[in-house]
Design a protein around this motif. Structure first.
Motif, PDB file in Angstrom:
ATOM      1  N   THR A 143       0.831  -1.209   0.000  1.00  9.76           N
ATOM      2  CA  THR A 143       0.000   0.000   0.000  1.00  9.76           C
ATOM      3  C   THR A 143       0.863   1.255   0.000  1.00  9.76           C
ATOM      4  N   VAL A 144       2.034   1.193   0.621  1.00  9.26           N
ATOM      5  CA  VAL A 144       2.964   2.327   0.576  1.00  9.26           C
ATOM      6  C   VAL A 144       3.457   2.524  -0.860  1.00  9.26           C
ATOM      7  N   LEU A 145       3.813   1.431  -1.514  1.00  9.72           N
ATOM      8  CA  LEU A 145       4.297   1.530  -2.892  1.00  9.72           C
ATOM      9  C   LEU A 145       3.218   2.084  -3.816  1.00  9.72           C
ATOM     10  N   VAL A 146       1.967   1.717  -3.585  1.00  7.83           N
ATOM     11  CA  VAL A 146       0.863   2.266  -4.367  1.00  7.83           C
ATOM     12  C   VAL A 146       0.755   3.770  -4.124  1.00  7.83           C
ATOM     13  N   GLU A 147       0.795   4.166  -2.849  1.00  4.12           N
ATOM     14  CA  GLU A 147       0.700   5.597  -2.503  1.00  4.12           C
ATOM     15  C   GLU A 147       1.782   6.408  -3.205  1.00  4.12           C
ATOM     16  N   GLU A 148       2.958   5.817  -3.331  1.00  3.14           N
ATOM     17  CA  GLU A 148       4.082   6.520  -3.939  1.00  3.14           C
ATOM     18  C   GLU A 148       4.212   6.237  -5.440  1.00  3.14           C
ATOM     19  N   GLN A 149       3.252   5.507  -5.987  1.00  3.98           N
ATOM     20  CA  GLN A 149       3.203   5.178  -7.414  1.00  3.98           C
ATOM     21  C   GLN A 149       4.489   4.511  -7.903  1.00  3.98           C
ATOM     22  N   ARG A 150       4.993   3.588  -7.090  1.00  5.55           N
ATOM     23  CA  ARG A 150       6.210   2.835  -7.417  1.00  5.55           C
ATOM     24  C   ARG A 150       5.786   1.456  -7.925  1.00  5.55           C
ATOM     25  N   TYR A 151       5.204   1.458  -9.105  1.00  2.07           N
ATOM     26  CA  TYR A 151       4.530   0.275  -9.618  1.00  2.07           C
ATOM     27  C   TYR A 151       5.479  -0.856 -10.012  1.00  2.07           C
ATOM     28  N   ASP A 152       6.681  -0.529 -10.453  1.00  3.23           N
ATOM     29  CA  ASP A 152       7.630  -1.595 -10.792  1.00  3.23           C
ATOM     30  C   ASP A 152       7.997  -2.392  -9.539  1.00  3.23           C
ATOM     31  N   GLU A 153       8.263  -1.679  -8.438  1.00  6.60           N
ATOM     32  CA  GLU A 153       8.585  -2.352  -7.179  1.00  6.60           C
ATOM     33  C   GLU A 153       7.374  -3.118  -6.659  1.00  6.60           C
ATOM     34  N   LEU A 154       6.191  -2.550  -6.884  1.00  6.10           N
ATOM     35  CA  LEU A 154       4.957  -3.208  -6.468  1.00  6.10           C
ATOM     36  C   LEU A 154       4.784  -4.539  -7.199  1.00  6.10           C
ATOM     37  N   ALA A 155       5.077  -4.552  -8.489  1.00 13.02           N
ATOM     38  CA  ALA A 155       4.956  -5.790  -9.264  1.00 13.02           C
ATOM     39  C   ALA A 155       5.913  -6.854  -8.742  1.00 13.02           C
ATOM     40  N   GLU A 156       7.146  -6.451  -8.402  1.00 12.72           N
ATOM     41  CA  GLU A 156       8.117  -7.395  -7.840  1.00 12.72           C
ATOM     42  C   GLU A 156       7.622  -7.943  -6.501  1.00 12.72           C
ATOM     43  N   LEU A 157       7.103  -7.049  -5.670  1.00 16.82           N
ATOM     44  CA  LEU A 157       6.599  -7.464  -4.362  1.00 16.82           C
ATOM     45  C   LEU A 157       5.414  -8.406  -4.509  1.00 16.82           C
ATOM     46  N   ALA A 158       4.526  -8.102  -5.441  1.00 19.71           N
ATOM     47  CA  ALA A 158       3.360  -8.968  -5.666  1.00 19.71           C
ATOM     48  C   ALA A 158       3.800 -10.368  -6.082  1.00 19.71           C
ATOM     49  N   THR A 159       4.817 -10.441  -6.918  1.00 21.84           N
ATOM     50  CA  THR A 159       5.340 -11.743  -7.339  1.00 21.84           C
ATOM     51  C   THR A 159       5.883 -12.510  -6.134  1.00 21.84           C
ATOM     52  N   GLU A 160       6.591 -11.805  -5.251  1.00 19.31           N
ATOM     53  CA  GLU A 160       7.113 -12.444  -4.030  1.00 19.31           C
ATOM     54  C   GLU A 160       5.977 -12.966  -3.161  1.00 19.31           C
ATOM     55  N   ILE A 161       4.963 -12.125  -2.970  1.00 18.52           N
ATOM     56  CA  ILE A 161       3.830 -12.506  -2.108  1.00 18.52           C
ATOM     57  C   ILE A 161       3.129 -13.741  -2.664  1.00 18.52           C
ATOM     58  N   VAL A 162       2.850 -13.730  -3.957  1.00 17.54           N
ATOM     59  CA  VAL A 162       2.182 -14.876  -4.595  1.00 17.54           C
ATOM     60  C   VAL A 162       3.018 -16.133  -4.406  1.00 17.54           C
ATOM     61  N   GLY A 163       4.331 -16.007  -4.607  1.00 14.88           N
ATOM     62  CA  GLY A 163       5.219 -17.171  -4.434  1.00 14.88           C
ATOM     63  C   GLY A 163       5.175 -17.722  -3.020  1.00 14.88           C
ATOM     64  N   ILE A 164       5.149 -16.829  -2.049  1.00  8.07           N
ATOM     65  CA  ILE A 164       5.086 -17.268  -0.646  1.00  8.07           C
ATOM     66  C   ILE A 164       3.798 -18.017  -0.385  1.00  8.07           C
ATOM     67  N   PHE A 165       2.664 -17.436  -0.817  1.00  4.99           N
ATOM     68  CA  PHE A 165       1.385 -18.090  -0.544  1.00  4.99           C
ATOM     69  C   PHE A 165       1.243 -19.398  -1.324  1.00  4.99           C
ATOM     70  N   GLN A 166       1.775 -19.446  -2.531  1.00  5.27           N
ATOM     71  CA  GLN A 166       1.745 -20.705  -3.267  1.00  5.27           C
ATOM     72  C   GLN A 166       2.571 -21.763  -2.552  1.00  5.27           C
ATOM     73  N   GLY A 167       3.721 -21.351  -2.036  1.00  6.04           N
ATOM     74  CA  GLY A 167       4.576 -22.274  -1.298  1.00  6.04           C
ATOM     75  C   GLY A 167       3.913 -22.798  -0.030  1.00  6.04           C
ATOM     76  N   LEU A 168       3.038 -21.969   0.541  1.00  3.69           N
ATOM     77  CA  LEU A 168       2.323 -22.381   1.754  1.00  3.69           C
ATOM     78  C   LEU A 168       1.075 -23.206   1.437  1.00  3.69           C
ATOM     79  N   GLY A 169       0.750 -23.278   0.163  1.00  3.87           N
ATOM     80  CA  GLY A 169      -0.421 -24.040  -0.238  1.00  3.87           C
ATOM     81  C   GLY A 169      -1.697 -23.277   0.002  1.00  3.87           C
TER      82      GLY A 169
END
Length: 169
Positions: A143-169
């Motif tokens: 949400t901080v990255l969205v507020e600051e319109q840092r969308y490239d970093e947001l995309a990287e973070l989203a990929t990390e988050i998805v990977g973590i949750f997929q790994g957790l099943g």
């Protein structure tokens, strides 16, 4: 349980149950109710008998105030309890406190401070082998990255988050 403890004259246990009810109300999104029940419960808690519980309740109260939009009261309470938390030698407690500090900084639009806090907490949970908690903090960081319109970093973070949750099943 609250009524039973009241009839038995068990003030401390009654206060604990009131605070437990507040947690349930918060989970349901009733932050005003959670605030009322926590404040009422704290009046009955024996802080000498159970200082960690009382401190945790005050931490939660600050979080509920934040979620209810009362940032000034949340910040005031946080400043009151910071010295008490500093005396705790529990890294997990300190991580939760730092997470709250980040949320309050974000609410005050102090995005640099919020980001620093979220990244510190995210690392702390990851280092302790707690991927779910690390990913949960990542949502606040996002949400901080969205507020600051840092969308490239947001995309990287989203990929990390998805990977973590997929790994957790």
């Amino acid at each position: 349980a609250i009524g039973i403890y009241r009839r038995l004259g068990e003030e401390h246990h009654m206060g604990r149950m009131m605070i437990d009810k507040a947690t349930t109300l918060c989970t349901g999104g009733d932050f005003a109710g959670a605030i009322r029940w926590t404040e009422a419960g704290l009046e009955h808690i024996d802080t000498e008998r159970d200082p960690r519980f009382a401190l945790a309740a005050k931490h939660n109260l600050s979080l509920y105030l934040h979620r209810d939009g009362d940032i000034d009261r949340a910040m005031g309470l946080l400043q009151e309890i910071l010295p008490l938390f500093a005396k705790q030698n529990d890294s997990m407690v300190l991580l939760r406190l730092r997470w709250l500090e980040g949320r309050l900084a974000q609410a005050q639009r102090q995005f640099d401070r919020a980001e620093a806090a979220f990244r510190e907490v995210q690392r702390g949970y990851a280092e302790r082998g707690l991927p779910y908690e690390a990913a949960s903090v990542s949502f606040d960081l996002a949400t901080v990255l969205v507020e600051e319109q840092r969308y490239d970093e947001l995309a990287e973070l989203a990929t990390e988050i998805v990977g973590i949750f997929q790994g957790l099943g």
